[in-house]
Design a protein around this motif. Sequence first.
Motif: not given
Length: 276
Positions: A137-138, A150-171, A188-189
Amino acid sequence: MWANPDWRGGLYPPHGGSERLLDDYARVFSAVEGNTTFYSGAPRAETVAAWARQVPSGFRFCFKLPAELTHQQRLADIEAAFDDFLEALAPLHDRLGPLLVQLPRDFGAEELPRLQALLSRWPSWLPCAVEVRHSEFFHKGDAETVLNRLLISHGANRVMLDVRPLFSTPAGDHPGLQKAQHEKPKRPLHVISTGDFPVVRFIGHVDEATNLDYFQPWIERLVLWIKQGKTPFLFVHTADNLRAPQLARRLFDAVATRAGLPALTAFPGECQASLF
């Protein structure tokens, strides 16, 4: 979530019981992402009634559909259970924001008919937000096109999960980063509003400067949605969540300045600390 003891001395007063945590939370923030229903299912009637009494009319609970329905049954034959879940939340009818349908990482395009069946019987009064995690899906291919339509036709909102900050550096040796990077999907976002209630889940780093840098483009986008008459929901996490309320306040202030929104009230814990 709101019952986090690590937020005492900041969002919450340093001492006191847990019975006022939701009340204190709702004095500052206007929505909460309810994870408890994902793990535990529908709350008891007396619990829901108590929640309704503790928050103002403009507050919104954004509960997750139970994992039993999304992950164990994978949306198959869940009609009765879904209706029961909504019935349990009935006392919060006017205080419900988007109900979150978080799907498993291996829930792919071949199972979208199950999602379509759920959306087809979704109550018109209840906003819906769907979070997909399957990699197909990405890729901006057929699977993602079918999903978005499908989401647009039902007015459902696709959640935007932004993990870029989390994975910007090694842990490194930071246990919070290690745990969060292990648990969160590295996807990907894709910024797209498929309904009137865009939902952004911003998964931050432990470094505040990193978070602020990645959040800058969101300011213009959120302001645009507000000007378009949409009601965006922004949920903020950090790798260890120790200072998530402070980060949420700072990010909100950045948007409020541009959108002409009123500032958040002071944290109850900070107000109490200033008395001594």
